[in-house]
Enzyme design. Structure first.
Site, mmCIF file in Angstrom:
data_model
loop_
_atom_site.group_PDB
_atom_site.id
_atom_site.type_symbol
_atom_site.label_atom_id
_atom_site.label_comp_id
_atom_site.label_asym_id
_atom_site.label_seq_id
_atom_site.Cartn_x
_atom_site.Cartn_y
_atom_site.Cartn_z
ATOM 1 N N ASN A 71 0.492 -1.178 0.144
ATOM 2 C CA ASN A 71 -0.329 -0.297 -0.087
ATOM 3 C C ASN A 71 0.859 1.567 -0.137
ATOM 4 O O ASN A 71 0.461 2.083 -0.550
ATOM 5 C CB ASN A 71 -1.083 0.345 1.157
ATOM 6 C CG ASN A 71 -2.259 -0.765 1.299
ATOM 7 O OD1 ASN A 71 -3.032 -0.225 0.163
ATOM 8 N ND2 ASN A 71 -2.510 -2.093 1.916
ATOM 9 N N ARG A 100 4.581 1.471 25.798
ATOM 10 C CA ARG A 100 3.443 2.104 24.486
ATOM 11 C C ARG A 100 3.704 3.988 24.893
ATOM 12 O O ARG A 100 3.631 4.267 23.390
ATOM 13 C CB ARG A 100 2.180 1.128 24.737
ATOM 14 C CG ARG A 100 1.514 1.458 23.294
ATOM 15 C CD ARG A 100 0.180 0.573 23.236
ATOM 16 N NE ARG A 100 0.624 -0.691 23.504
ATOM 17 C CZ ARG A 100 1.073 -1.180 22.742
ATOM 18 N NH1 ARG A 100 -0.134 -1.184 21.372
ATOM 19 N NH2 ARG A 100 0.560 -2.448 22.796
ATOM 20 N N HIS A 113 -8.085 -1.673 6.068
ATOM 21 C CA HIS A 113 -8.768 -1.862 6.561
ATOM 22 C C HIS A 113 -8.973 -3.465 5.295
ATOM 23 O O HIS A 113 -10.023 -2.836 4.365
ATOM 24 C CB HIS A 113 -9.020 -2.390 7.926
ATOM 25 C CG HIS A 113 -9.342 -3.813 8.159
ATOM 26 N ND1 HIS A 113 -8.297 -4.258 8.749
ATOM 27 C CD2 HIS A 113 -10.672 -3.996 7.904
ATOM 28 C CE1 HIS A 113 -9.258 -5.247 9.677
ATOM 29 N NE2 HIS A 113 -10.742 -5.905 8.904
ATOM 30 N N VAL A 119 -10.379 -0.726 17.527
ATOM 31 C CA VAL A 119 -8.946 -0.675 16.597
ATOM 32 C C VAL A 119 -10.343 -0.752 14.962
ATOM 33 O O VAL A 119 -11.414 -1.465 15.353
ATOM 34 C CB VAL A 119 -8.579 -1.861 16.606
ATOM 35 C CG1 VAL A 119 -8.023 -2.770 15.225
ATOM 36 C CG2 VAL A 119 -7.325 -2.055 17.968
ATOM 37 N N GLU A 139 -7.644 -2.518 -2.449
ATOM 38 C CA GLU A 139 -6.534 -1.471 -1.995
ATOM 39 C C GLU A 139 -6.468 -0.669 -2.085
ATOM 40 O O GLU A 139 -5.744 0.738 -1.574
ATOM 41 C CB GLU A 139 -6.383 -2.295 -0.909
ATOM 42 C CG GLU A 139 -6.848 -2.604 -0.195
ATOM 43 C CD GLU A 139 -6.000 -3.688 0.789
ATOM 44 O OE1 GLU A 139 -4.541 -3.047 1.956
ATOM 45 O OE2 GLU A 139 -6.073 -5.337 0.877
#
Ligand code: GAR
Length: 217
Positions: free
Chosen positions: A16, A67, A111, A146, A176
């Site tokens: 992508n 994180r 996605h 998500v 995509e």
């Protein structure tokens, strides 16, 4: 009009990313890629950035205790590059609500399903197992959950008799590669914009009839 500056975030193969590199190679494309970031040092997609002469960096999540620390480094790199949009392209790292909120309206994901169906992992296998007849892909603004958030564009394809997870994944991936550059074009040309929980479109987009399935050629 100045071109929109993109950062593309990857974790793996980067096909992508390649579609955005190829789109941006057209002088008329309204966006340019300023920076490619991988969270994995060995991501194959990094070589695509190098080949295209685009600045690339690895911010390895394993180098950070938390994180939040990882995301602070990510945020610094993105702000330094003064990017307008952050395009997640196979970036397989969950982002915290804080990061997502800070980049609200500028953080975009692709996605390989028609969201809100089939979020998460192993999507193609799950679609085959579920026996669905219509599959596709979605480009959307990222929200804290998500694979969720206001949808910018979707492309739908039929699931064919005899399809396997792999053949279906290949055909969705072809879509995509058209959909992501088309959606970024809509944003960069300010023909699509976030308005609360939905995306609103310029009347020219609505008149073109491409609203639910943006121009993919
Ligand atoms: C793509 O199919 C993308 O839609 C998916 O990962 C693949 C990355 O391929 N993303 C997600 O599943 C996000 N939840 P690529 O590295 O060749 O672009």
């Amino acid at each position: 009009m100045a071109k929109a500056k993109l950062a593309v975030l990857i974790s793996g193969r980067g096909s992508n990313l390649q579609s955005l590199i190829d789109a941006a190679a057209d002088p008329d494309y309204p966006a340019e890629i300023s920076l490619v970031i991988s969270n994995r040092p060995k991501a194959a997609g990094l070589a695509r950035a190098t080949k295209a002469g685009i600045t690339q960096t690895t911010i390895d999540h394993k180098d950070f205790q938390t994180r939040e620390d990882f995301e602070a480094a990510l945020d610094d790199a993105l702000r330094l590059a003064k990017v307008d949009y952050v395009c997640l392209a196979g970036f397989m790292r969950m982002l915290t609500p804080n990061f997502v909120n800070d980049w609200r309206g500028r953080l975009i994901n692709i996605h390989p399903s028609l969201l809100p169906a089939f979020k998460g992992m192993h999507v193609h296998e799950r679609m085959i197992d579920a026996g669905i007849k219509l599959a596709g892909c979605t480009v959307h603004f990222v929200s804290a959950e998500v694979d969720a958030g206001p949808i910018i564009g979707q492309a739908a394809i039929p699931v064919l008799p005899g399809d396997t997870a792999d053949t279906l994944a290949d055909r969705i991936l072809q879509q995509e590669h058209k959909l992501y550059p088309a959606c970024i074009r809509l944003l960069a040309e300010t023909k699509a914009r976030l308005s609360g929980a939905v995306v609103l479109y310029d009347s020219s987009v609505i008149a073109s009839g491409d609203l639910s399935n943006p121009p993919t050629e």
